[in-house]
Design a protein around this motif. Sequence first.
Motif, PDB file in Angstrom:
ATOM      1  N   GLU A   1      -7.461  12.342  -9.670  1.00  0.00           N
ATOM      2  CA  GLU A   1      -6.376  11.790  -8.857  1.00  0.00           C
ATOM      3  C   GLU A   1      -5.713  10.676  -9.669  1.00  0.00           C
ATOM      4  O   GLU A   1      -6.255  10.246 -10.698  1.00  0.00           O
ATOM      5  N   ILE A   2      -4.544  10.236  -9.218  1.00  0.00           N
ATOM      6  CA  ILE A   2      -3.820   9.201  -9.971  1.00  0.00           C
ATOM      7  C   ILE A   2      -3.893   7.896  -9.189  1.00  0.00           C
ATOM      8  O   ILE A   2      -3.469   7.841  -8.029  1.00  0.00           O
ATOM      9  N   LYS A   3      -4.445   6.866  -9.814  1.00  0.00           N
ATOM     10  CA  LYS A   3      -4.453   5.527  -9.187  1.00  0.00           C
ATOM     11  C   LYS A   3      -3.126   4.882  -9.563  1.00  0.00           C
ATOM     12  O   LYS A   3      -2.908   4.490 -10.715  1.00  0.00           O
ATOM     13  N   VAL A   4      -2.229   4.784  -8.577  1.00  0.00           N
ATOM     14  CA  VAL A   4      -0.855   4.376  -8.871  1.00  0.00           C
ATOM     15  C   VAL A   4      -0.731   2.866  -9.057  1.00  0.00           C
ATOM     16  O   VAL A   4      -1.326   2.094  -8.316  1.00  0.00           O
ATOM     17  N   LYS A   5       0.066   2.482 -10.071  1.00  0.00           N
ATOM     18  CA  LYS A   5       0.344   1.049 -10.263  1.00  0.00           C
ATOM     19  C   LYS A   5       1.798   0.743  -9.905  1.00  0.00           C
ATOM     20  O   LYS A   5       2.099  -0.276  -9.311  1.00  0.00           O
ATOM     21  N   THR A   6       2.710   1.618 -10.321  1.00  0.00           N
ATOM     22  CA  THR A   6       4.118   1.390  -9.969  1.00  0.00           C
ATOM     23  C   THR A   6       4.696   2.674  -9.384  1.00  0.00           C
ATOM     24  O   THR A   6       4.239   3.780  -9.707  1.00  0.00           O
TER      25      THR A   6
ATOM     26  N   ILE B   1       7.399  14.651  -2.711  1.00  0.00           N
ATOM     27  CA  ILE B   1       6.226  14.373  -1.866  1.00  0.00           C
ATOM     28  C   ILE B   1       5.959  15.601  -1.003  1.00  0.00           C
ATOM     29  O   ILE B   1       6.770  15.957  -0.145  1.00  0.00           O
ATOM     30  N   GLN B   2       4.859  16.241  -1.277  1.00  0.00           N
ATOM     31  CA  GLN B   2       4.503  17.455  -0.530  1.00  0.00           C
ATOM     32  C   GLN B   2       3.918  17.068   0.834  1.00  0.00           C
ATOM     33  O   GLN B   2       4.322  17.597   1.841  1.00  0.00           O
ATOM     34  N   TYR B   3       2.941  16.179   0.850  1.00  0.00           N
ATOM     35  CA  TYR B   3       2.490  15.581   2.113  1.00  0.00           C
ATOM     36  C   TYR B   3       1.730  14.294   1.865  1.00  0.00           C
ATOM     37  O   TYR B   3       1.401  13.948   0.728  1.00  0.00           O
ATOM     38  N   ARG B   4       1.472  13.579   2.986  1.00  0.00           N
ATOM     39  CA  ARG B   4       0.819  12.283   2.890  1.00  0.00           C
ATOM     40  C   ARG B   4      -0.310  12.280   3.900  1.00  0.00           C
ATOM     41  O   ARG B   4      -0.171  12.829   4.995  1.00  0.00           O
ATOM     42  N   ARG B   5      -1.459  11.706   3.511  1.00  0.00           N
ATOM     43  CA  ARG B   5      -2.584  11.654   4.442  1.00  0.00           C
ATOM     44  C   ARG B   5      -2.924  10.197   4.740  1.00  0.00           C
ATOM     45  O   ARG B   5      -3.256   9.437   3.820  1.00  0.00           O
ATOM     46  N   GLN B   6      -2.836   9.845   5.985  1.00  0.00           N
ATOM     47  CA  GLN B   6      -3.248   8.524   6.513  1.00  0.00           C
ATOM     48  C   GLN B   6      -2.802   7.344   5.637  1.00  0.00           C
ATOM     49  O   GLN B   6      -3.557   6.389   5.451  1.00  0.00           O
ATOM     50  N   ASN B   7      -1.643   7.449   5.070  1.00  0.00           N
ATOM     51  CA  ASN B   7      -1.122   6.370   4.217  1.00  0.00           C
ATOM     52  C   ASN B   7      -2.062   5.987   3.079  1.00  0.00           C
ATOM     53  O   ASN B   7      -2.002   4.878   2.551  1.00  0.00           O
ATOM     54  N   THR B   8      -2.986   6.892   2.729  1.00  0.00           N
ATOM     55  CA  THR B   8      -3.878   6.571   1.606  1.00  0.00           C
ATOM     56  C   THR B   8      -3.666   7.515   0.421  1.00  0.00           C
ATOM     57  O   THR B   8      -3.859   7.125  -0.719  1.00  0.00           O
TER      58      THR B   8
ATOM     59  N   ILE C   1      -2.633   5.948  -2.913  1.00  0.00           N
ATOM     60  CA  ILE C   1      -1.719   4.839  -2.609  1.00  0.00           C
ATOM     61  C   ILE C   1      -2.525   3.532  -2.640  1.00  0.00           C
ATOM     62  O   ILE C   1      -3.535   3.425  -1.941  1.00  0.00           O
ATOM     63  N   PRO C   2      -2.090   2.546  -3.439  1.00  0.00           N
ATOM     64  CA  PRO C   2      -2.875   1.316  -3.539  1.00  0.00           C
ATOM     65  C   PRO C   2      -2.861   0.550  -2.211  1.00  0.00           C
ATOM     66  O   PRO C   2      -1.837   0.518  -1.519  1.00  0.00           O
ATOM     67  N   GLN C   3      -3.989  -0.030  -1.865  1.00  0.00           N
ATOM     68  CA  GLN C   3      -4.100  -0.713  -0.570  1.00  0.00           C
ATOM     69  C   GLN C   3      -4.117  -2.245  -0.708  1.00  0.00           C
ATOM     70  O   GLN C   3      -3.980  -2.954   0.279  1.00  0.00           O
TER      71      GLN C   3
ATOM     72  N   ALA D   1       1.692  -4.351  -2.508  1.00  0.00           N
ATOM     73  CA  ALA D   1       2.306  -4.065  -1.202  1.00  0.00           C
ATOM     74  C   ALA D   1       3.637  -3.322  -1.340  1.00  0.00           C
ATOM     75  O   ALA D   1       3.940  -2.419  -0.557  1.00  0.00           O
ATOM     76  N   SER D   2       4.406  -3.678  -2.375  1.00  0.00           N
ATOM     77  CA  SER D   2       5.728  -3.021  -2.504  1.00  0.00           C
ATOM     78  C   SER D   2       5.556  -1.547  -2.889  1.00  0.00           C
ATOM     79  O   SER D   2       6.308  -0.683  -2.431  1.00  0.00           O
ATOM     80  N   VAL D   3       4.553  -1.259  -3.727  1.00  0.00           N
ATOM     81  CA  VAL D   3       4.297   0.151  -4.111  1.00  0.00           C
ATOM     82  C   VAL D   3       3.874   0.926  -2.864  1.00  0.00           C
ATOM     83  O   VAL D   3       4.357   2.044  -2.593  1.00  0.00           O
ATOM     84  N   LYS D   4       2.978   0.320  -2.095  1.00  0.00           N
ATOM     85  CA  LYS D   4       2.480   0.974  -0.881  1.00  0.00           C
ATOM     86  C   LYS D   4       3.643   1.271   0.079  1.00  0.00           C
ATOM     87  O   LYS D   4       3.736   2.363   0.649  1.00  0.00           O
ATOM     88  N   LYS D   5       4.537   0.296   0.218  1.00  0.00           N
ATOM     89  CA  LYS D   5       5.675   0.455   1.131  1.00  0.00           C
ATOM     90  C   LYS D   5       6.539   1.664   0.718  1.00  0.00           C
ATOM     91  O   LYS D   5       6.887   2.500   1.537  1.00  0.00           O
ATOM     92  N   ILE D   6       6.827   1.736  -0.594  1.00  0.00           N
ATOM     93  CA  ILE D   6       7.667   2.856  -1.082  1.00  0.00           C
ATOM     94  C   ILE D   6       6.994   4.189  -0.760  1.00  0.00           C
ATOM     95  O   ILE D   6       7.599   5.098  -0.192  1.00  0.00           O
ATOM     96  N   LEU D   7       5.700   4.276  -1.089  1.00  0.00           N
ATOM     97  CA  LEU D   7       5.031   5.573  -0.981  1.00  0.00           C
ATOM     98  C   LEU D   7       4.707   5.948   0.469  1.00  0.00           C
ATOM     99  O   LEU D   7       4.577   7.123   0.791  1.00  0.00           O
TER     100      LEU D   7
END
Length: 624
Positions: free
Chosen positions: A140-145, A72-79, A94-96, A101-107
């Motif tokens: 961009e990548i729309k993450v599922k897992t 993880i290079q950086y993260r912007r506003q949890n999105t 990051i899925p909202q 919810a579990s994927v969001k929590k990890i990321l």
Amino acid sequence: MYFPSWLSQLYKGLSRPIRRTTQPIWGSLYRSLVQSSQRTNPEFNSFAVRTNTCGELRSSHLGQEVTLCGWIQYRRQNTFLVLRDFHGLVQVVIPQDESAASVKKILCEAPVESVVRVSGTVTSRPAGQENPKMPTGKIEIKVKTAELLNACKKLPFEIKDFMKKTEALRLQYRYLDLRSFQMQYNLRLRSQMVMKMREYLCNLHGFVDIETPTLFKRTPGGAKEFLVPSREPGKFYSLPQSPQQFKQLLMVGGLDRYFQVARCYRDEGSRPDRQPEFTQIDIEMSFVDQTGIQSLIEGLLQYSWPNDKDPVVVPFPTVTFTEALATYGTDKPDTRFGMKIIDISDVFRNTEIGFLQDALSKPHGTVKAICIPEGAEILPVFLNANRNWNSPVANFIMESQRLELIRLMDTQEEDVVLLTAGEHSKACSLLGKLRLECADLLETRGMVLRDPTLFSFLWVVDFPLFLPKEENPRELESAHHPFTAPHPSDIHLLYTEPKKARSQHYDLVLNGNEIGGGSIRIHNAELQRYILATLLKEDVKILSHLLQALDYGAPPHGGIALGLDRLICLVTGSPSIRDVIAFPKSFRGHDLMSNAPDSIPPEELKPYHIRVSWPTDSKAERAH
Ligand code: ASP
């Protein structure tokens, strides 16, 4: 895999030296290196638990389901997350929604520099949100897992090239420093150049890659060697300073053309830009003369040279050792700029100036000078071109001498002439040092004397075979090493005036740095024995195996070794050779990461019959 044309543009940016790099250009790093050097494109995802690298995804991948692994290079506003691997950067959304919810929590919880695996779909970035500076900037990548593979603790420094960190800290956490763009670039470029050198030598010219031992015995002369204790009382191996003896013995063995990417060891203490262990491209061949070796090396460098640099032009110019010393005051001249040394002795033959008179009356006495263009900017003026010479000796210089000096030196207004008088080689080497100092000073004032994109190769030939020993100038030592053959026209001098004999030794210089050296060897045992025993006063018993081998039909042979670390340092424009070595030693020869060299308990030294005799002050220190 395809390579869009703008990559070559970016690649130019990749070769910027570390101190000038402000922004890593991750996206193009590996791809462009590959483009510049390989005929077939490697498969980066084979055998791995990912489908793609972070740097390779483009609009052509839209809709594809991918699995990526990276840091993880950086993260912007949890999105958004930016994920990085050796190949580049990619944006991950990051899925909202509740269901993820579990994927969001990890990321969202994983600290920066944690390593994760994500799976999802390649999608277009919304209009207006593309990043043209990022090779993956349209998607961009729309993450599922997502899976946290390993979390990262608080880092000793940020993994960003532009963050300043001390070299000691970089060496202590070398594995983190290696994540930087610049280190990745340097090591990958090194690997590519070596690969092309192997290809040139083995596939195009029939050389054989042979490993030679690193546990060996003492070699007379040359650098200090590291010792390795053995279990036999009082017996030690030495780590070789180079595979010199082995490569000659391989020629006796009929191998004909040898090369090795060879590790060499020299216990020379701390010297800037030297390493106790370093790498040579070591080469030897039979039935060859000096020009043969020179052409081989010119072809080798031309073939392995990175494509984004100006091509290497061959043949390289050649100067003799004597010319190099007289013109540049050194045997490794930087020929990217002028400011050559000029002999102005004749101007002052009838001078009244005492110190010049004095110098010229002595054997080999000379007056030499260099002209520093626009030097008045940087130096208190000694002699300058206009009529009002600003110098304590100006009053004693006649008008005719002044005019002759201006003519010889081609002096312009605002130039400075530095003049010295004394014995030829001392005067030259003094001016040679001043020439480089002045070039540094002029460059700090903004003058471009040494174009950073220019690679100026030069052969220096016709070295003397021997030099007076530093500690005892009446004794001789080899200028290169004792296996170097004398110049064919100087063999008779070995028996009359050995100091005057020239050798078949050649050095390769790049931008004022010695990057290689070699020689045609002595293949006659009798001559080798005479040089070792009579002229160099060495104990020939240590080399009896080599002398014996020469007697059994040794072919005429010669070779060279290129200093790989220094070469790559110059090619990448790195400030130090430590920047092109994965795990270098510090200036003092320590591994700051693992703390080597380290102490050994006395019982472990017993099998080697060794006891440490502690210097008195360190004993006191240990007692505390
Ligand atoms: N062994 C030599 C050196 O390390 C190179 C050579 O003569 O081939 O300098």
